[in-house]
Write an enzyme that holds these catalytic residues in place. Structure first.
Site, short mmCIF file in Angstrom:
data_model
loop_
_atom_site.label_atom_id
_atom_site.label_comp_id
_atom_site.label_asym_id
_atom_site.label_seq_id
_atom_site.Cartn_x
_atom_site.Cartn_y
_atom_site.Cartn_z
N SER A 1 0.21 78.31 84.51
CA SER A 1 0.09 79.71 84.13
C SER A 1 0.69 79.89 82.74
O SER A 1 1.76 79.32 82.44
CB SER A 1 0.83 80.61 85.12
OG SER A 1 0.71 81.97 84.75
N GLU A 2 0.02 80.68 81.89
CA GLU A 2 0.45 80.76 80.49
C GLU A 2 1.79 81.45 80.30
O GLU A 2 2.37 81.39 79.21
CB GLU A 2 -0.62 81.42 79.61
CG GLU A 2 -1.05 82.79 80.02
CD GLU A 2 -2.36 82.78 80.78
OE1 GLU A 2 -3.20 83.66 80.52
OE2 GLU A 2 -2.55 81.91 81.64
N ASN A 3 2.31 82.13 81.34
CA ASN A 3 3.65 82.71 81.19
C ASN A 3 4.75 81.68 81.44
O ASN A 3 5.93 82.02 81.41
CB ASN A 3 3.82 83.93 82.11
CG ASN A 3 3.63 83.60 83.57
OD1 ASN A 3 2.76 82.81 83.93
ND2 ASN A 3 4.42 84.21 84.43
#
Length: 215
Positions: A47-49
Site C-alpha cells: 500500500s502506498e501509505n
C-alpha cells in the site's frame, strides 16, 4: 442479463495473481481482491501509505484504527509484514519493484490508455493519489470495473475522453461481463460470462474486440 458481482470480479482477478508476486491494490473496488487470494499462495500486498504484507479485511470488531490502507480502510498485517515511510513506498512503485497493480477505472482505451482519476466534471475534486505512479511503475496493470456506466455507456472506448492517468499501460481488463487482454493487435476477449454472446458483448463495447479461438 446476468452480470458478475463485484466480489466475483475480485475473485477472478485473484486467480491470476501468481505465487510470490508483489501487488498493489488500488482504492475502491480493487481492495476486495485481498479477500480472495488463496491462503496457500504467498503474495505480498503493498500500500502506498507505507505497508507491505497486508492481509484481508479484519473481522468486525477487530479493526485497528492505526492499521489502514491508502483508502483509509482497516486492514490486517500478515506475519512478516512491515511499515515504512511513504517516500520509500513511492520509490518502490516508481522503481519497478511491483509485479502487478490492480486499479479501478472510468475508461480504458483500446490501446491500453487509462483514465481513472477525474471525469472532468466542473464540481469534481481531482484526486489522482498514487495512480499515475502505479500505472507506469508496475510491471503489469490490471483494471477491474463495470463494463458500462449506470447510463449504459461503454467504459471501454476507442480513445479516452477523460484526463489520462497513464498511456498504453493497461495489460488486462476485468469487468462484470468479460476478461479482456490489451494486445498490440487490439482488445482480445479471453472469457465471457455464461450465456453472453460475443456479438452482444461487442455491442456493449465502444472499441473493436477480437476473441481467442478457444473462448
Amino acid at each position: 442479463m446476468k452480470r458478475h458481482t463485484r466480489d466475483e470480479i475480485a475473485a477472478r482477478v485473484a486467480r491470476d495473481i501468481p505465487e510470490g508476486a508483489y501487488v498493489n491494490l488500488g482504492i475502491g473496488l480493487p481492495t476486495l481482491v485481498a479477500n480472495y487470494l488463496p491462503r496457500e499462495r504467498e503474495i505480498f500486498l503493498h500500500s502506498e501509505n507505507g505497508l507491505l504484507g497486508m492481509g484481508p479485511a479484519p473481522a468486525a470488531g477487530d479493526e485497528d484504527p492505526e492499521l489502514i490502507n491508502a483508502g483509509k480502510q482497516p486492514v490486517t498485517l500478515l506475519a512478516g509484514g512491515c511499515y515504512f515511510h511513504h517516500g520509500d513506498s513511492f520509490a518502490m512503485m516508481r522503481g519497478g519493484h511491483l509485479d502487478i497493480c490492480v486499479l479501478g477505472a472510468f475508461q480504458v482505451a483500446a490501446n491500453g490508455d487509462l483514465a481513472n482519476w477525474h471525469t472532468g466534471a466542473p464540481d469534481a475534486i481531482p484526486a489522482v493519489g498514487g495512480a499515475m505512479d502505479l500505472a507506469i511503475g508496475a510491471r503489469q496493470v490490471y483494471v477491474m470495473m463495470d463494463h458500462t456506466t449506470k447510463s449504459g455507456e461503454s467504459k471501454i472506448v476507442r480513445a479516452c475522453t477523460y484526463p489520462l492517468t497513464g498511456i498504453a499501460c493497461v495489460d488486462r481488463i476485468y469487468t462484470d461481463l468479460a476478461v479482456i487482454d490489451v494486445t498490440p493487435a487490439g482488445l482480445s476477449v479471453i472469457e465471457m460470462i455464461a450465456g453472453l454472446e460475443f456479438e452482444e458483448l461487442q455491442r456493449l463495447t465502444a472499441a473493436p474486440l477480437t476473441r481467442q479461438h478457444d473462448l
